[in-house]
Scaffold this motif. Sequence first.
Motif, PDB file in Angstrom:
ATOM      1  N   VAL A 186     -13.612   9.287   4.012  1.00  0.00           N
ATOM      2  CA  VAL A 186     -13.622   7.953   4.623  1.00  0.00           C
ATOM      3  C   VAL A 186     -12.330   7.715   5.395  1.00  0.00           C
ATOM      4  O   VAL A 186     -11.243   8.006   4.899  1.00  0.00           O
ATOM      5  CB  VAL A 186     -13.796   6.860   3.540  1.00  0.00           C
ATOM      6  CG1 VAL A 186     -13.707   5.474   4.158  1.00  0.00           C
ATOM      7  CG2 VAL A 186     -15.126   7.044   2.810  1.00  0.00           C
ATOM      8  N   ALA A 187     -12.461   7.174   6.605  1.00  0.00           N
ATOM      9  CA  ALA A 187     -11.291   6.903   7.437  1.00  0.00           C
ATOM     10  C   ALA A 187     -10.983   5.411   7.528  1.00  0.00           C
ATOM     11  O   ALA A 187      -9.859   5.030   7.850  1.00  0.00           O
ATOM     12  CB  ALA A 187     -11.495   7.476   8.838  1.00  0.00           C
ATOM     13  N   ASP A 188     -11.961   4.592   7.250  1.00  0.00           N
ATOM     14  CA  ASP A 188     -11.802   3.141   7.366  1.00  0.00           C
ATOM     15  C   ASP A 188     -10.775   2.630   6.352  1.00  0.00           C
ATOM     16  O   ASP A 188     -10.944   2.771   5.149  1.00  0.00           O
ATOM     17  CB  ASP A 188     -13.150   2.456   7.126  1.00  0.00           C
ATOM     18  CG  ASP A 188     -13.103   0.966   7.425  1.00  0.00           C
ATOM     19  OD1 ASP A 188     -12.472   0.230   6.629  1.00  0.00           O
ATOM     20  OD2 ASP A 188     -13.687   0.541   8.437  1.00  0.00           O
ATOM     21  N   ARG A 189      -9.716   2.009   6.855  1.00  0.00           N
ATOM     22  CA  ARG A 189      -8.632   1.542   5.991  1.00  0.00           C
ATOM     23  C   ARG A 189      -9.092   0.443   5.026  1.00  0.00           C
ATOM     24  O   ARG A 189      -8.638   0.365   3.887  1.00  0.00           O
ATOM     25  CB  ARG A 189      -7.465   1.024   6.844  1.00  0.00           C
ATOM     26  CG  ARG A 189      -6.728   2.122   7.590  1.00  0.00           C
ATOM     27  CD  ARG A 189      -5.549   1.559   8.375  1.00  0.00           C
ATOM     28  NE  ARG A 189      -4.800   2.602   9.050  1.00  0.00           N
ATOM     29  CZ  ARG A 189      -3.817   3.289   8.494  1.00  0.00           C
ATOM     30  NH1 ARG A 189      -3.463   3.026   7.246  1.00  0.00           N
ATOM     31  NH2 ARG A 189      -3.174   4.217   9.179  1.00  0.00           N
ATOM     32  N   GLY A 190      -9.984  -0.392   5.506  1.00  0.00           N
ATOM     33  CA  GLY A 190     -10.490  -1.463   4.662  1.00  0.00           C
ATOM     34  C   GLY A 190     -11.269  -0.929   3.469  1.00  0.00           C
ATOM     35  O   GLY A 190     -11.100  -1.397   2.339  1.00  0.00           O
ATOM     36  N   VAL A 191     -12.103   0.061   3.739  1.00  0.00           N
ATOM     37  CA  VAL A 191     -12.884   0.673   2.666  1.00  0.00           C
ATOM     38  C   VAL A 191     -11.960   1.368   1.672  1.00  0.00           C
ATOM     39  O   VAL A 191     -12.127   1.256   0.456  1.00  0.00           O
ATOM     40  CB  VAL A 191     -13.909   1.680   3.236  1.00  0.00           C
ATOM     41  CG1 VAL A 191     -14.604   2.440   2.109  1.00  0.00           C
ATOM     42  CG2 VAL A 191     -14.934   0.953   4.097  1.00  0.00           C
ATOM     43  N   LEU A 192     -10.979   2.080   2.194  1.00  0.00           N
ATOM     44  CA  LEU A 192     -10.042   2.796   1.326  1.00  0.00           C
ATOM     45  C   LEU A 192      -9.259   1.831   0.440  1.00  0.00           C
ATOM     46  O   LEU A 192      -9.037   2.100  -0.745  1.00  0.00           O
ATOM     47  CB  LEU A 192      -9.072   3.629   2.175  1.00  0.00           C
ATOM     48  CG  LEU A 192      -9.663   4.857   2.872  1.00  0.00           C
ATOM     49  CD1 LEU A 192      -8.619   5.527   3.759  1.00  0.00           C
ATOM     50  CD2 LEU A 192     -10.176   5.853   1.833  1.00  0.00           C
TER      51      LEU A 192
END
Length: 215
Positions: A28-34
């Motif tokens: 995963v690259a999405d900062r929000g998801v991380l």
Amino acid sequence: MNTPFIRNHQFNVIKKQAEFLQKTLRSVADRGVLATVRHQAVMNIVEAFPSLSEDQKGMLEQISALESAYDFQRYLAALEPYLEPFPPITLKQIQKLFPKNKKLKIPDLVSIDFRYVTYLGWTDIATNKLFIVYSYGGQFIGIEGRLTPTNKKGYCLFCNRHHELAFFSVQTKSASASPDNLSRFGHYVCLDNQVCNESITDTGSLEKFILTARK
């Protein structure tokens, strides 16, 4: 001086969250998801402990800032000195838990790393019996029962993970007025006790089974 506060099943929770977080970081690259996954990992770990000091909580929360596989390895290694081992037990104590088994075969206790033991379990292949010793309320409880391999995989009652199973059948006194009236109950558990100890993340089902078997 390091004060142990992490039991084996709690360390398994930490390892499970570390593994999931690493997989997420790779995919995963999405900062929000991380950020959400990191926060949830911390929550899942903290919830595995009835109580924590601020220092202990801070130590565990460090997982939220880790990035590389090396970071996670160092994190888990740094927690090992804080592992609370299974309470010390002797051969004589185990023998007293199973007084009817005069030829009880007991595993080599010296070879066991009790830091990674939630329950002490071993199988007597000659009699197809599984023996379990568990520490509850400051006392040791011993139960034994017939172990029947199923030759299939499924979810173990104790660890709730998908492993090779066996049916564990225990004899107990029934609710009948006659003290000699015995009954049996059982459930599917891991065929390999070590694998089960490496997987268990909650002691609820294990304790319920053991306390029922003790009656």
